[in-house]
Write a protein that holds these residues in place. Structure first.
Motif, PDB file in Angstrom:
ATOM      1  N   THR A 156      -7.862   1.652  -1.179  1.00 30.25           N
ATOM      2  CA  THR A 156      -6.907   1.897  -2.265  1.00 30.25           C
ATOM      3  C   THR A 156      -6.765   3.402  -2.506  1.00 30.25           C
ATOM      4  OG1 THR A 156      -7.529  -0.176  -3.332  1.00 30.25           O
ATOM      5  CG2 THR A 156      -6.398   1.455  -4.697  1.00 30.25           C
ATOM      6  N   PRO A 157      -5.530   3.931  -2.575  1.00 27.87           N
ATOM      7  CA  PRO A 157      -5.361   5.359  -2.872  1.00 27.87           C
ATOM      8  C   PRO A 157      -5.701   5.653  -4.326  1.00 27.87           C
ATOM      9  CG  PRO A 157      -3.218   4.283  -2.697  1.00 27.87           C
ATOM     10  CD  PRO A 157      -4.245   3.251  -2.317  1.00 27.87           C
ATOM     11  N   GLN A 174      -0.685  17.928   6.339  1.00 31.06           N
ATOM     12  CA  GLN A 174      -1.907  18.691   6.602  1.00 31.06           C
ATOM     13  C   GLN A 174      -2.510  19.227   5.320  1.00 31.06           C
ATOM     14  OE1 GLN A 174      -2.065  21.375  10.119  1.00 31.06           O
ATOM     15  NE2 GLN A 174      -2.409  22.976   8.617  1.00 31.06           N
ATOM     16  N   ASN A 175      -1.676  19.737   4.409  1.00 31.65           N
ATOM     17  CA  ASN A 175      -2.174  20.312   3.160  1.00 31.65           C
ATOM     18  C   ASN A 175      -2.549  19.255   2.131  1.00 31.65           C
ATOM     19  OD1 ASN A 175      -1.772  22.866   4.116  1.00 31.65           O
ATOM     20  ND2 ASN A 175       0.009  23.327   2.853  1.00 31.65           N
ATOM     21  N   LEU A 176      -1.908  18.097   2.185  1.00 31.89           N
ATOM     22  CA  LEU A 176      -2.132  17.055   1.190  1.00 31.89           C
ATOM     23  C   LEU A 176      -3.110  16.027   1.743  1.00 31.89           C
ATOM     24  CD1 LEU A 176      -1.180  16.143  -1.659  1.00 31.89           C
ATOM     25  CD2 LEU A 176       0.420  14.614  -0.488  1.00 31.89           C
ATOM     26  N   LEU A 177      -4.145  15.738   0.972  1.00 34.01           N
ATOM     27  CA  LEU A 177      -5.134  14.744   1.346  1.00 34.01           C
ATOM     28  C   LEU A 177      -5.194  13.666   0.276  1.00 34.01           C
ATOM     29  CD1 LEU A 177      -6.464  17.867   1.944  1.00 34.01           C
ATOM     30  CD2 LEU A 177      -7.944  16.408   3.329  1.00 34.01           C
ATOM     31  N   VAL A 178      -5.634  12.497   0.665  1.00 37.25           N
ATOM     32  CA  VAL A 178      -5.740  11.380  -0.263  1.00 37.25           C
ATOM     33  C   VAL A 178      -7.176  10.888  -0.274  1.00 37.25           C
ATOM     34  CG1 VAL A 178      -5.024   9.721   1.518  1.00 37.25           C
ATOM     35  CG2 VAL A 178      -4.817   9.107  -0.896  1.00 37.25           C
ATOM     36  N   VAL A 179      -7.658  10.552  -1.473  1.00 34.80           N
ATOM     37  CA  VAL A 179      -8.977   9.954  -1.631  1.00 34.80           C
ATOM     38  C   VAL A 179      -8.795   8.446  -1.696  1.00 34.80           C
ATOM     39  CG1 VAL A 179     -11.050   9.816  -3.052  1.00 34.80           C
ATOM     40  CG2 VAL A 179      -9.824  11.991  -2.854  1.00 34.80           C
ATOM     41  N   TRP A 216       0.838  -1.201   0.000  1.00 34.05           N
ATOM     42  CA  TRP A 216       0.000   0.000   0.000  1.00 34.05           C
ATOM     43  C   TRP A 216       0.871   1.248   0.000  1.00 34.05           C
ATOM     44  CZ3 TRP A 216      -0.746   4.537   2.331  1.00 34.05           C
ATOM     45  CH2 TRP A 216      -1.949   5.206   2.100  1.00 34.05           C
ATOM     46  N   LEU A 217       1.921   1.247   0.813  1.00 30.95           N
ATOM     47  CA  LEU A 217       2.778   2.417   0.921  1.00 30.95           C
ATOM     48  C   LEU A 217       3.476   2.715  -0.399  1.00 30.95           C
ATOM     49  CD1 LEU A 217       3.757   4.571   2.918  1.00 30.95           C
ATOM     50  CD2 LEU A 217       5.661   3.061   3.497  1.00 30.95           C
ATOM     51  N   VAL A 218       3.858   1.682  -1.127  1.00 30.81           N
ATOM     52  CA  VAL A 218       4.477   1.889  -2.444  1.00 30.81           C
ATOM     53  C   VAL A 218       3.489   2.551  -3.392  1.00 30.81           C
ATOM     54  CG1 VAL A 218       5.372   0.730  -4.493  1.00 30.81           C
ATOM     55  CG2 VAL A 218       6.176   0.045  -2.233  1.00 30.81           C
ATOM     56  N   GLY A 219       2.254   2.051  -3.408  1.00 23.16           N
ATOM     57  CA  GLY A 219       1.256   2.626  -4.307  1.00 23.16           C
ATOM     58  C   GLY A 219       0.957   4.071  -3.985  1.00 23.16           C
ATOM     59  N   PHE A 220       0.847   4.396  -2.713  1.00 22.94           N
ATOM     60  CA  PHE A 220       0.589   5.772  -2.320  1.00 22.94           C
ATOM     61  C   PHE A 220       1.782   6.663  -2.642  1.00 22.94           C
ATOM     62  CE2 PHE A 220       1.053   9.018   1.060  1.00 22.94           C
ATOM     63  CZ  PHE A 220       0.052   9.865   0.608  1.00 22.94           C
ATOM     64  N   THR A 221       2.995   6.168  -2.389  1.00 21.16           N
ATOM     65  CA  THR A 221       4.196   6.943  -2.687  1.00 21.16           C
ATOM     66  C   THR A 221       4.300   7.222  -4.175  1.00 21.16           C
ATOM     67  OG1 THR A 221       5.352   5.990  -0.781  1.00 21.16           O
ATOM     68  CG2 THR A 221       6.721   6.941  -2.528  1.00 21.16           C
ATOM     69  N   ARG A 222       3.990   6.235  -4.995  1.00 23.02           N
ATOM     70  CA  ARG A 222       4.040   6.432  -6.448  1.00 23.02           C
ATOM     71  C   ARG A 222       3.032   7.492  -6.871  1.00 23.02           C
ATOM     72  NH1 ARG A 222       3.048   1.543  -7.767  1.00 23.02           N
ATOM     73  NH2 ARG A 222       5.227   0.872  -7.984  1.00 23.02           N
ATOM     74  N   LEU A 223       1.832   7.443  -6.330  1.00 23.13           N
ATOM     75  CA  LEU A 223       0.807   8.434  -6.656  1.00 23.13           C
ATOM     76  C   LEU A 223       1.264   9.835  -6.253  1.00 23.13           C
ATOM     77  CD1 LEU A 223      -2.090   9.371  -7.388  1.00 23.13           C
ATOM     78  CD2 LEU A 223      -2.787   8.676  -5.079  1.00 23.13           C
ATOM     79  N   ALA A 224       1.772   9.992  -5.036  1.00 25.69           N
ATOM     80  CA  ALA A 224       2.165  11.307  -4.545  1.00 25.69           C
ATOM     81  C   ALA A 224       3.332  11.881  -5.347  1.00 25.69           C
ATOM     82  CB  ALA A 224       2.527  11.221  -3.064  1.00 25.69           C
ATOM     83  N   LEU A 225       4.332  11.049  -5.649  1.00 23.21           N
ATOM     84  CA  LEU A 225       5.477  11.538  -6.418  1.00 23.21           C
ATOM     85  C   LEU A 225       5.086  11.841  -7.861  1.00 23.21           C
ATOM     86  CD1 LEU A 225       8.386   9.247  -5.166  1.00 23.21           C
ATOM     87  CD2 LEU A 225       7.960  11.645  -4.598  1.00 23.21           C
TER      88      LEU A 225
END
Length: 506
Positions: free
Chosen positions: A382-383, A371-376, A344-353
């Motif tokens: 799943t992010p 605080q400024n960045l939110l995830v749906v 999960w952390l890899v998928g979220f990191t890929r999305l954010a980067l």
């Protein structure tokens, strides 16, 4: 010799009068709060360029920091990306310290007494926050503000993570989001001709030729020193304390002229003036991310030409989530347990980067901290995409925008720079050293997630810098010890992709 009461004792005394049943829990939380703040302080001592630390050396089972006056500090290895309270004691020469306030006081460095007082507030407020937090229900919240109120410990790396000087115990319980209060915002009438307004100010906040500006009750009492007699808005406080969610509607950002962590949280006149242009500009940029990013729009902003009396009316991030989806600040991810899964952390990191580097290539560096960045998230966790809010501190490169044929908006000079280092500091320091590190919780977890994610990204000069250079991060403690130096100060953390535990000379 008589010593003044400590912040811990002052809070205990006020709590005994305000909510006596909470006193035992507060006392029980104090050791953990001291360790949490001491861990953040030790990280700063090891990794920030503090002028009175001559060198840092690896030692058996720890690190030695040699001070310029000949004294030595000894403590455990300091993972710059660890978020737990892993430091319980540090030695200054032969004296052991489990209290960050005593340690900072006895270091006797310039401006250390002021910082020690702030650390005392941080420990006491953190213990109070932990004592007063409510148990999380098993089901995920339905409202965005309920996610925000799950975040109890504040900034994951700042020693002033919960410092709220100027707030009494009663005010912390009444206004701190972790305590779950409902706040009544006052409405201050101001003649319209005396205000600067951008965007569409709500009709419900007009009274003839007067604007009704929402005012936080703390601000009305301590700064404006006058009551708001024109009714009130019932709202739920968010992580930033001064931004609140109206039931079923938008968020309102109020001026709060108090120093929380590092900054005074007022609203400058230039930020109100630029809010509409920034909002429109950000919406255009978000449209270039193939649906991976939304930016909450600033619907209206008003100021009585004073940073102490201003407010912004902003979309709720909930507007960008379907009914079966959840939208939450990245800082709240640790309350879900999702980052504990490496996949999960890899998928979220890929999305954010992907999103952050794409916007950086176009010419915009987001301040994408937790605080400024939110995830749906999907119903299964799943992010899916990101939401960004609060554009006041982004950095914009006119030269990069021009290369992509994007018109540069009219912005204050502080938002504009073509310096690649300044742009990368803004994004990498907030997103990687902040949001992603806070979610990962350790350097090893962050390194694994970054290593798996970066191979899928376009190899731009910005990505090369992220992979090969020290990771920029704000030198938060140095900034508090350098009141004569305006603006941000920076340090370079060991790159998580080549992270080695231990000390390094700076």
């Amino acid at each position: 010799m008589h010593r003044p009461p400590t912040a811990e004792a002052e809070v205990a005394e006020e709590l005994a009068a305000e909510r006596p049943g909470l006193v035992p829990r507060y006392a029980a939380e104090l050791p953990g709060a001291r360790a949490a703040v001491l861990s953040r302080l030790w990280r700063a001592l090891v990794h920030e360029p503090l002028p009175w630390i001559a060198r840092r050396e690896a030692a058996r089972d720890g690190l030695v920091l040699r001070l310029s006056d000949g004294r030595r500090l000894y403590g455990p290895p300091a993972d710059p990306y660890a978020t737990g309270a892993y430091v319980t004691v540090v030695h200054l020469d032969d004296t052991a310290y489990d209290d960050p306030v005593r340690l900072m006081t006895d270091l006797s460095v310039p401006h250390g007494t002021t910082l020690a007082a702030e650390l005392g507030h941080s420990v006491a407020s953190l213990a109070l926050s932990r004592a007063g937090r409510r148990p999380h229900p098993k089901d995920w919240p339905d409202e965005d503000w309920q996610w925000e109120q799950r975040v109890v410990d504040g900034h994951p790396f700042h020693p002033n993570c919960r410092s709220r000087p100027g707030f009494s115990v009663a005010e912390q319980l009444a206004y701190g989001p972790e305590h779950g209060p409902v706040v009544e915002l006052g409405l201050m009438p101001v003649p319209a001709e005396e205000c600067l307004v951008t965007g569409a100010w709500p009709d419900g906040l007009r009274d003839g030729r007067r604007l009704l500006i929402p005012v936080h009750p703390w601000q009305a009492t301590h700064v404006l020193k006058r009551p708001c007699d024109e009714g009130a808005l019932t709202a739920h406080p968010l992580m930033s304390l001064r931004t609140l969610a109206l039931p079923g509607g938008p968020h309102v950002k109020t001026a709060l002229t108090a120093r929380l962590t590092s900054s005074v949280r007022d609203i400058s006149v230039p930020s109100v003036a630029a809010s509409a242009a920034l909002s429109a500009f950000a919406a255009d940029l978000a449209a270039r991310t193939d649906g991976l990013l939304h930016v909450t729009r600033t619907l209206g902003a008003a100021t009585a030409h004073s940073p102490d009396l201003a407010a912004l009316w902003r979309e709720s991030p909930q507007a960008y989530a379907a009914p079966e989806e959840h939208v939450l600040p990245v800082a709240a991810l640790t309350t879900t347990g999702l980052p504990n899964s490496p996949g999960w952390l890899v998928g979220f990191t890929r999305l954010a980067l992907t999103v952050g580097l794409r916007l950086l290539e176009l010419g915009v560096a987001l301040e994408a901290h937790g605080q400024n960045l939110l995830v749906v998230l999907s119903a299964s966790g799943t992010p899916l995409r990101l939401v960004y809010r609060d554009l006041a501190d982004i950095r914009v490169s006119p030269a990069r925008l021009d290369r992509h044929g994007i018109p540069a908006p009219e912005l204050p000079a502080r938002n504009l720079t073509d310096d690649p280092m300044a742009l990368r500091r803004k994004l990498f320091g907030s997103l990687v050293a902040g949001a992603l590190a806070g979610a990962a919780g350790t350097g090893a977890a962050l390194r694994a997630a970054l290593g798996a994610a970066v191979g899928d990204l376009p190899r731009t000069p910005d990505l090369v810098a992220l992979c090969e250079e020290p990771l920029p991060a704000k030198a938060l403690t140095l900034m508090r010890l350098s009141p004569e130096t305006p603006g941000d100060l920076w340090t370079g953390l060991p790159n998580p992709l080549v992270l080695e535990h231990g000390a390094s000379d700076q």
